[in-house]
Design a protein around this motif. Structure first.
Motif, short mmCIF file in Angstrom:
data_model
loop_
_atom_site.label_atom_id
_atom_site.label_comp_id
_atom_site.label_asym_id
_atom_site.label_seq_id
_atom_site.Cartn_x
_atom_site.Cartn_y
_atom_site.Cartn_z
N ALA A 1 7.76 -6.98 -1.10
CA ALA A 1 7.26 -6.06 -0.08
C ALA A 1 6.90 -6.87 1.16
CB ALA A 1 6.04 -5.31 -0.59
N THR A 2 6.75 -6.16 2.27
CA THR A 2 6.25 -6.80 3.49
C THR A 2 5.26 -5.87 4.16
OG1 THR A 2 6.85 -7.82 5.60
CG2 THR A 2 8.12 -5.89 4.94
N ILE B 1 -0.60 -1.52 9.24
CA ILE B 1 -0.46 -0.08 9.48
C ILE B 1 0.56 0.53 8.52
CG2 ILE B 1 -1.12 -0.24 11.91
CD1 ILE B 1 1.86 -0.18 12.62
N GLY B 2 1.23 -0.31 7.76
CA GLY B 2 2.20 0.19 6.81
C GLY B 2 2.68 -0.90 5.87
N ILE B 3 3.48 -0.50 4.91
CA ILE B 3 4.07 -1.45 3.97
C ILE B 3 5.48 -0.96 3.61
CG2 ILE B 3 3.18 -0.29 1.89
CD1 ILE B 3 2.76 -3.11 0.67
N PHE B 4 6.39 -1.89 3.38
CA PHE B 4 7.76 -1.56 3.00
C PHE B 4 8.13 -2.41 1.81
CE2 PHE B 4 12.46 -1.76 3.54
CZ PHE B 4 12.71 -0.41 3.49
N THR B 5 8.63 -1.78 0.75
CA THR B 5 8.89 -2.48 -0.50
C THR B 5 10.37 -2.47 -0.87
OG1 THR B 5 8.67 -0.53 -1.91
CG2 THR B 5 6.63 -1.66 -1.29
N ASP B 6 10.71 -3.27 -1.88
CA ASP B 6 12.08 -3.29 -2.40
C ASP B 6 12.50 -1.89 -2.86
OD1 ASP B 6 12.48 -5.98 -1.98
OD2 ASP B 6 11.81 -6.57 -3.99
N GLY B 7 11.57 -1.18 -3.48
CA GLY B 7 11.88 0.18 -3.94
C GLY B 7 12.17 1.11 -2.77
N ASP B 8 11.40 0.93 -1.69
CA ASP B 8 11.65 1.75 -0.49
C ASP B 8 13.05 1.48 0.04
OD1 ASP B 8 9.07 2.80 -0.57
OD2 ASP B 8 8.26 1.17 0.65
N LEU B 9 13.47 0.21 0.02
CA LEU B 9 14.79 -0.16 0.52
C LEU B 9 15.90 0.50 -0.31
CD1 LEU B 9 16.63 -1.79 2.38
CD2 LEU B 9 16.36 -3.74 0.80
N ARG B 10 15.77 0.47 -1.62
CA ARG B 10 16.79 1.09 -2.47
C ARG B 10 16.88 2.59 -2.22
NH1 ARG B 10 14.46 -2.44 -6.20
NH2 ARG B 10 13.21 -0.75 -7.11
N ALA C 1 11.00 -1.06 11.41
CA ALA C 1 9.98 -1.09 10.34
C ALA C 1 9.01 0.07 10.48
CB ALA C 1 9.24 -2.43 10.37
N GLY C 2 8.68 0.41 11.74
CA GLY C 2 7.74 1.51 11.96
C GLY C 2 8.27 2.84 11.49
N GLU C 3 9.59 2.99 11.45
CA GLU C 3 10.21 4.25 11.05
C GLU C 3 10.37 4.37 9.53
OE1 GLU C 3 13.09 5.15 14.88
OE2 GLU C 3 13.76 3.69 13.36
N ILE C 4 10.46 3.26 8.86
CA ILE C 4 10.75 3.31 7.42
C ILE C 4 9.56 2.93 6.54
CG2 ILE C 4 13.20 2.87 7.78
CD1 ILE C 4 12.69 -0.08 7.16
N MET C 5 8.50 2.46 7.13
CA MET C 5 7.34 1.98 6.35
C MET C 5 6.58 3.15 5.73
SD MET C 5 4.58 1.18 9.38
CE MET C 5 3.80 2.51 10.29
N HIS C 6 5.77 2.82 4.71
CA HIS C 6 4.76 3.74 4.18
C HIS C 6 3.51 3.55 5.03
CE1 HIS C 6 6.18 5.86 0.67
NE2 HIS C 6 6.71 4.76 0.19
N GLU D 1 -2.66 0.30 -10.68
CA GLU D 1 -2.18 1.10 -11.80
C GLU D 1 -2.33 2.59 -11.50
OE1 GLU D 1 -3.10 1.78 -16.58
OE2 GLU D 1 -4.04 0.11 -15.50
N ALA D 2 -3.46 2.97 -10.89
CA ALA D 2 -3.71 4.39 -10.60
C ALA D 2 -2.68 4.95 -9.62
CB ALA D 2 -5.12 4.56 -10.05
N HIS D 3 -2.24 4.13 -8.68
CA HIS D 3 -1.29 4.59 -7.66
C HIS D 3 0.15 4.15 -7.94
CE1 HIS D 3 -4.44 6.20 -5.06
NE2 HIS D 3 -5.16 5.12 -5.33
N ARG D 4 0.35 3.53 -9.11
CA ARG D 4 1.68 3.12 -9.56
C ARG D 4 2.38 2.25 -8.51
NH1 ARG D 4 3.98 8.66 -12.50
NH2 ARG D 4 2.26 8.85 -14.00
N ILE D 5 1.65 1.25 -8.06
CA ILE D 5 2.22 0.29 -7.12
C ILE D 5 2.08 -1.10 -7.71
CG2 ILE D 5 1.82 1.69 -5.05
CD1 ILE D 5 -0.77 0.19 -4.57
N THR D 6 2.96 -2.01 -7.28
CA THR D 6 2.95 -3.37 -7.84
C THR D 6 2.38 -4.39 -6.87
OG1 THR D 6 5.22 -3.73 -7.08
CG2 THR D 6 4.92 -2.87 -9.32
N SER D 7 2.16 -4.00 -5.62
CA SER D 7 1.60 -4.92 -4.63
C SER D 7 0.56 -4.19 -3.79
CB SER D 7 2.69 -5.48 -3.71
OG SER D 7 3.64 -6.21 -4.43
N VAL D 8 -0.43 -4.93 -3.35
CA VAL D 8 -1.46 -4.35 -2.50
C VAL D 8 -1.81 -5.39 -1.43
CG1 VAL D 8 -3.38 -5.14 -3.94
CG2 VAL D 8 -3.67 -3.13 -2.51
N LEU D 9 -2.14 -4.92 -0.24
CA LEU D 9 -2.49 -5.81 0.85
C LEU D 9 -3.98 -6.09 0.84
CD1 LEU D 9 -0.34 -4.19 3.70
CD2 LEU D 9 0.26 -6.09 2.17
#
Length: 337
Positions: free
Chosen positions: A245-246, A256-265, A281-286, A306-314
């Motif tokens: 992720a980035t 202000i957002g995050i973009f992950t491998d899953g988002d890319l797929r 990045a601003g258009e595709i980020m969460h 675990e609660a939000h089913r994510i593998t990375s956190v900032l």
């Protein structure tokens, strides 16, 4: 014969008889504990208050099997907020009595209450003015007569078929020690994080003492791009960072957002590969990514992920600026999860 039974050598009971012996022993010990629980009275509360008032340590003493039990009781007390140590009665007669101070409480354990090694030092303990708490199976014993408070750990019989080997009696002593430790830790307001501080090398210690800052990736190792970065620049940052992720940060360095491998797929599948190069990045980020603080417990960060089913956190500082990142692999390496 029991379905899993195996042939017995000559003179050895068969499997069913062995199981019967085990059940009889356990039942004898259960009955001893139940009877002891029914006999509990105000003396137990006195014992708890005696220890709570102690400004020193609980010095546990006992001979033989009672000594082995005493070592365990001392260890349990020490790990649950009551400073304690074990002193061997025989060694006490040869100098170790100096380990006991007037601010301590002595917990002496003896089923018969007539241990020669204990009896020899009881008058000296009393002369020092040290409060004496006894665990014994005989209220008329020498130990009981010297004690300020007596906890009755007597049993009707031992689990040993010959009623000789200390079995049910030592179980009763162990259980009374646990009861004392539990009552004391509750009275002291002892919490799980207090327990963890005395067990830093165990799994509980890791879970309750490890902070996010101890396991997170630092800022310089955290991939990040600006909102106007192209998709290719965003992908390059993700690949170089090894986070999967980035972060997308503003001019002040706040995520202000995050973009992950899953988002890319998902993006490639949704657009069928068309028009990807024009995206930023601003258009595709969460937007509004999940964040944690460095001083947060790592286990709490794991629960959030675990609660939000994510593998990375900032990770952000008190001003909301990006300070690093945390991935579930980081938590696994630290054995937090």
């Amino acid at each position: 014969m029991h379905p899993t039974a195996s042939p017995s050598p000559a003179g050895v009971p068969d499997d069913e008889r062995l199981l019967d012996l085990a059940r009889e022993a356990l039942q004898t010990e259960i009955q001893g504990l139940q009877a002891m629980a029914q006999r509990l009275d105000g003396r137990f509360a006195q014992a708890v208050r005696m220890v709570l008032a102690c400004r020193g340590r609980v010095v546990v003493m006992g001979m033989g099997k009672s000594g082995h039990v005493g070592r365990k009781i001392a260890a349990t007390l020490a790990s649950t907020g009551t400073p304690a140590l074990f002193v061997h009665p025989a060694e006490a007669s040869h100098g170790d009595l100096g380990m006991i101070t007037s601010t301590d409480v002595v917990l002496a354990i003896s089923n018969s209450g007539e241990s020669d090694e204990l009896s020899a030092i009881l008058p000296l303990i009393k002369r020092m003015g040290v409060p004496l708490l006894a665990m014994t199976g005989r209220a008329d014993s020498t130990l009981a007569r010297h004690a300020d408070v007596v906890l009755d750990t007597g049993v009707a019989r031992e689990a040993c078929p010959h009623n000789l080997a200390p079995t049910a009696s030592t179980t009763a002593q162990m259980a009374m020690g646990d009861a004392l430790a539990v009552a004391l830790l509750s009275a002291r307001g002892f919490q799980p994080d207090d327990f963890a501080r005395s067990h830093p090398g165990g799994a509980l210690g890791r879970r309750l003492l490890t902070l996010v800052r101890d396991v997170m990736r630092p800022l310089e190792a955290t991939p990040r791009v600006s909102p106007d970065a192209t998709l290719m620049e965003t992908m390059h940052a993700m690949s170089a960072g090894g986070l999967g992720a980035t972060a997308v940060v503003d001019e002040a360095g706040r995520p202000i957002g995050i973009f992950t491998d899953g988002d890319l797929r998902r993006l490639i599948e949704a657009r069928d590969g068309v028009g990807l190069r024009e995206l930023t990045a601003g258009e595709i980020m969460h937007p509004r990514p999940r964040t944690v603080r460095p001083q947060m417990l790592a286990v709490e960060a794991a629960q959030l992920m675990e609660a939000h089913r994510i593998t990375s956190v900032l990770v952000v500082d008190d001003d909301g600026r990006l300070a690093g990142a945390l991935n579930h692999h980081d938590l696994m390496r630290a054995k937090v999860i």
